[in-house]
Design a protein around this motif. Sequence first.
Motif, PDB file in Angstrom:
ATOM      1  N   ALA A  79      -5.802  51.002  28.241  1.00 46.89           N
ATOM      2  CA  ALA A  79      -5.092  49.756  28.521  1.00 46.89           C
ATOM      3  C   ALA A  79      -5.689  48.595  27.737  1.00 46.89           C
ATOM      4  O   ALA A  79      -4.954  47.742  27.202  1.00 46.89           O
ATOM      5  CB  ALA A  79      -5.129  49.461  30.015  1.00 46.89           C
ATOM      6  N   GLU A  80      -7.013  48.539  27.640  1.00 47.95           N
ATOM      7  CA  GLU A  80      -7.660  47.474  26.878  1.00 47.95           C
ATOM      8  C   GLU A  80      -7.243  47.526  25.412  1.00 47.95           C
ATOM      9  O   GLU A  80      -7.013  46.484  24.784  1.00 47.95           O
ATOM     10  CB  GLU A  80      -9.181  47.588  27.012  1.00 47.95           C
ATOM     11  CG  GLU A  80      -9.691  47.198  28.388  1.00 47.95           C
ATOM     12  CD  GLU A  80     -11.167  47.486  28.565  1.00 47.95           C
ATOM     13  OE1 GLU A  80     -11.776  48.082  27.643  1.00 47.95           O
ATOM     14  OE2 GLU A  80     -11.717  47.125  29.630  1.00 47.95           O
ATOM     15  N   TYR A  81      -7.152  48.727  24.885  1.00 47.30           N
ATOM     16  CA  TYR A  81      -6.676  48.866  23.508  1.00 47.30           C
ATOM     17  C   TYR A  81      -5.222  48.411  23.383  1.00 47.30           C
ATOM     18  O   TYR A  81      -4.873  47.644  22.468  1.00 47.30           O
ATOM     19  CB  TYR A  81      -6.809  50.314  23.034  1.00 47.30           C
ATOM     20  CG  TYR A  81      -5.924  50.629  21.858  1.00 47.30           C
ATOM     21  CD1 TYR A  81      -6.152  50.051  20.615  1.00 47.30           C
ATOM     22  CD2 TYR A  81      -4.820  51.487  21.998  1.00 47.30           C
ATOM     23  CE1 TYR A  81      -5.313  50.322  19.539  1.00 47.30           C
ATOM     24  CE2 TYR A  81      -3.990  51.751  20.933  1.00 47.30           C
ATOM     25  CZ  TYR A  81      -4.242  51.168  19.702  1.00 47.30           C
ATOM     26  OH  TYR A  81      -3.409  51.424  18.647  1.00 47.30           O
ATOM     27  N   TYR A  86      -5.484  44.993  18.264  1.00 46.66           N
ATOM     28  CA  TYR A  86      -5.541  46.186  17.424  1.00 46.66           C
ATOM     29  C   TYR A  86      -4.344  47.107  17.621  1.00 46.66           C
ATOM     30  O   TYR A  86      -4.095  47.994  16.809  1.00 46.66           O
ATOM     31  CB  TYR A  86      -6.844  46.952  17.676  1.00 46.66           C
ATOM     32  CG  TYR A  86      -8.060  46.093  17.425  1.00 46.66           C
ATOM     33  CD1 TYR A  86      -8.397  45.710  16.139  1.00 46.66           C
ATOM     34  CD2 TYR A  86      -8.846  45.636  18.482  1.00 46.66           C
ATOM     35  CE1 TYR A  86      -9.497  44.904  15.900  1.00 46.66           C
ATOM     36  CE2 TYR A  86      -9.945  44.831  18.258  1.00 46.66           C
ATOM     37  CZ  TYR A  86     -10.263  44.462  16.969  1.00 46.66           C
ATOM     38  OH  TYR A  86     -11.345  43.648  16.733  1.00 46.66           O
ATOM     39  N   CYS A  87      -3.627  46.923  18.700  1.00 48.11           N
ATOM     40  CA  CYS A  87      -2.386  47.668  18.942  1.00 48.11           C
ATOM     41  C   CYS A  87      -1.232  46.734  18.576  1.00 48.11           C
ATOM     42  O   CYS A  87      -0.954  45.768  19.290  1.00 48.11           O
ATOM     43  CB  CYS A  87      -2.298  48.091  20.407  1.00 48.11           C
ATOM     44  SG  CYS A  87      -0.816  49.049  20.792  1.00 48.11           S
ATOM     45  N   HIS A  88      -0.599  46.983  17.454  1.00 45.76           N
ATOM     46  CA  HIS A  88       0.389  46.040  16.937  1.00 45.76           C
ATOM     47  C   HIS A  88       1.460  46.770  16.138  1.00 45.76           C
ATOM     48  O   HIS A  88       1.351  47.963  15.854  1.00 45.76           O
ATOM     49  CB  HIS A  88      -0.306  45.005  16.034  1.00 45.76           C
ATOM     50  CG  HIS A  88      -0.967  45.619  14.832  1.00 45.76           C
ATOM     51  ND1 HIS A  88      -0.296  45.902  13.669  1.00 45.76           N
ATOM     52  CD2 HIS A  88      -2.250  46.029  14.629  1.00 45.76           C
ATOM     53  CE1 HIS A  88      -1.125  46.431  12.789  1.00 45.76           C
ATOM     54  NE2 HIS A  88      -2.321  46.529  13.355  1.00 45.76           N
ATOM     55  N   ASN A  89       2.495  46.041  15.778  1.00 47.63           N
ATOM     56  CA  ASN A  89       3.550  46.576  14.912  1.00 47.63           C
ATOM     57  C   ASN A  89       3.715  45.706  13.673  1.00 47.63           C
ATOM     58  O   ASN A  89       4.809  45.550  13.138  1.00 47.63           O
ATOM     59  CB  ASN A  89       4.880  46.690  15.667  1.00 47.63           C
ATOM     60  CG  ASN A  89       5.384  45.340  16.153  1.00 47.63           C
ATOM     61  OD1 ASN A  89       4.670  44.344  16.086  1.00 47.63           O
ATOM     62  ND2 ASN A  89       6.618  45.310  16.649  1.00 47.63           N
ATOM     63  N   ASP A  90       2.568  45.140  13.218  1.00 53.63           N
ATOM     64  CA  ASP A  90       2.582  44.237  12.070  1.00 53.63           C
ATOM     65  C   ASP A  90       2.325  44.936  10.747  1.00 53.63           C
ATOM     66  O   ASP A  90       2.185  44.273   9.716  1.00 53.63           O
ATOM     67  CB  ASP A  90       1.531  43.133  12.269  1.00 53.63           C
ATOM     68  CG  ASP A  90       1.843  42.267  13.472  1.00 53.63           C
ATOM     69  OD1 ASP A  90       3.033  42.037  13.737  1.00 53.63           O
ATOM     70  OD2 ASP A  90       0.886  41.828  14.152  1.00 53.63           O
ATOM     71  N   ALA A 105      -8.593  59.247  16.551  1.00 51.89           N
ATOM     72  CA  ALA A 105      -8.745  60.524  17.252  1.00 51.89           C
ATOM     73  C   ALA A 105      -9.215  60.308  18.687  1.00 51.89           C
ATOM     74  O   ALA A 105      -8.733  60.970  19.614  1.00 51.89           O
ATOM     75  CB  ALA A 105      -9.725  61.425  16.497  1.00 51.89           C
ATOM     76  N   ALA A 106     -10.147  59.375  18.888  1.00 54.48           N
ATOM     77  CA  ALA A 106     -10.627  59.097  20.242  1.00 54.48           C
ATOM     78  C   ALA A 106      -9.501  58.561  21.122  1.00 54.48           C
ATOM     79  O   ALA A 106      -9.368  58.956  22.292  1.00 54.48           O
ATOM     80  CB  ALA A 106     -11.785  58.102  20.195  1.00 54.48           C
ATOM     81  N   LEU A 107      -8.685  57.674  20.568  1.00 52.95           N
ATOM     82  CA  LEU A 107      -7.558  57.123  21.330  1.00 52.95           C
ATOM     83  C   LEU A 107      -6.516  58.198  21.626  1.00 52.95           C
ATOM     84  O   LEU A 107      -5.955  58.254  22.721  1.00 52.95           O
ATOM     85  CB  LEU A 107      -6.940  55.953  20.567  1.00 52.95           C
ATOM     86  CG  LEU A 107      -7.814  54.695  20.491  1.00 52.95           C
ATOM     87  CD1 LEU A 107      -7.274  53.720  19.451  1.00 52.95           C
ATOM     88  CD2 LEU A 107      -7.896  54.015  21.865  1.00 52.95           C
TER      89      LEU A 107
END
Length: 209
Positions: A79-81, A86-90, A105-107
């Motif tokens: 959720a923090e990510y 860093y979570c974007h559609n840009d 890979a961790a995500l």
Amino acid sequence: MSTWQELSAQVEKRLKAVSSGERGVFAAGVAERLMSEHEAMPEDEQAPFTVNLRPLLNSVWEGVLGDQTAFSAVKRGVAEYMLSEYCHNDGQDGPDDADESAAAAALHAAQAYLFGCQDFAIWTSSRAVEAIDQRLQDLAEEEGDEDLPDPDEALAAELQRQLQDLNLIARYSAELRHSGRGLAVDTSIRLRVKLRAPLSSQSVGVRRG
């Protein structure tokens, strides 16, 4: 010898056939190897976003090996990510920190554990293959093409390692099939010994430095 594309198809087929518990352990193992390689780099070359995902990956390990209490920590980390920049559609205009192989890979492994669907485990597998390809490109730029591993062989070696991982995990399929509902403490401890260390050992293939 099978081509790396054929081996990739075999890994994908296996991941689609196994339980969500087995997929979670597989994804954690692949992500762990990438994370460990990243952590072994000189400190000034490590990406802060990536190394900050270490606690999340540790929680993923606990969860996939049967500790239900890890679910909240993994959920919070994802959720923090998702709520971060860093979570974007840009596209290329946004930060690319989460696109580093070990971070991605961790995500993916965290989401494979949370949601159980096959896609996240398959994407984790693909990130390890992409990491090998990127390392080969980096080495070619630094050292030229002489004495570099054959790209097809290097990619195939990673995928053969992943198939070996799946064979090992299959030995514990009966327990892992129910890991999402939690396992007895002694079972979790036994699986940690039998699975985490072997799956975390460095894969064959291209090394840094």
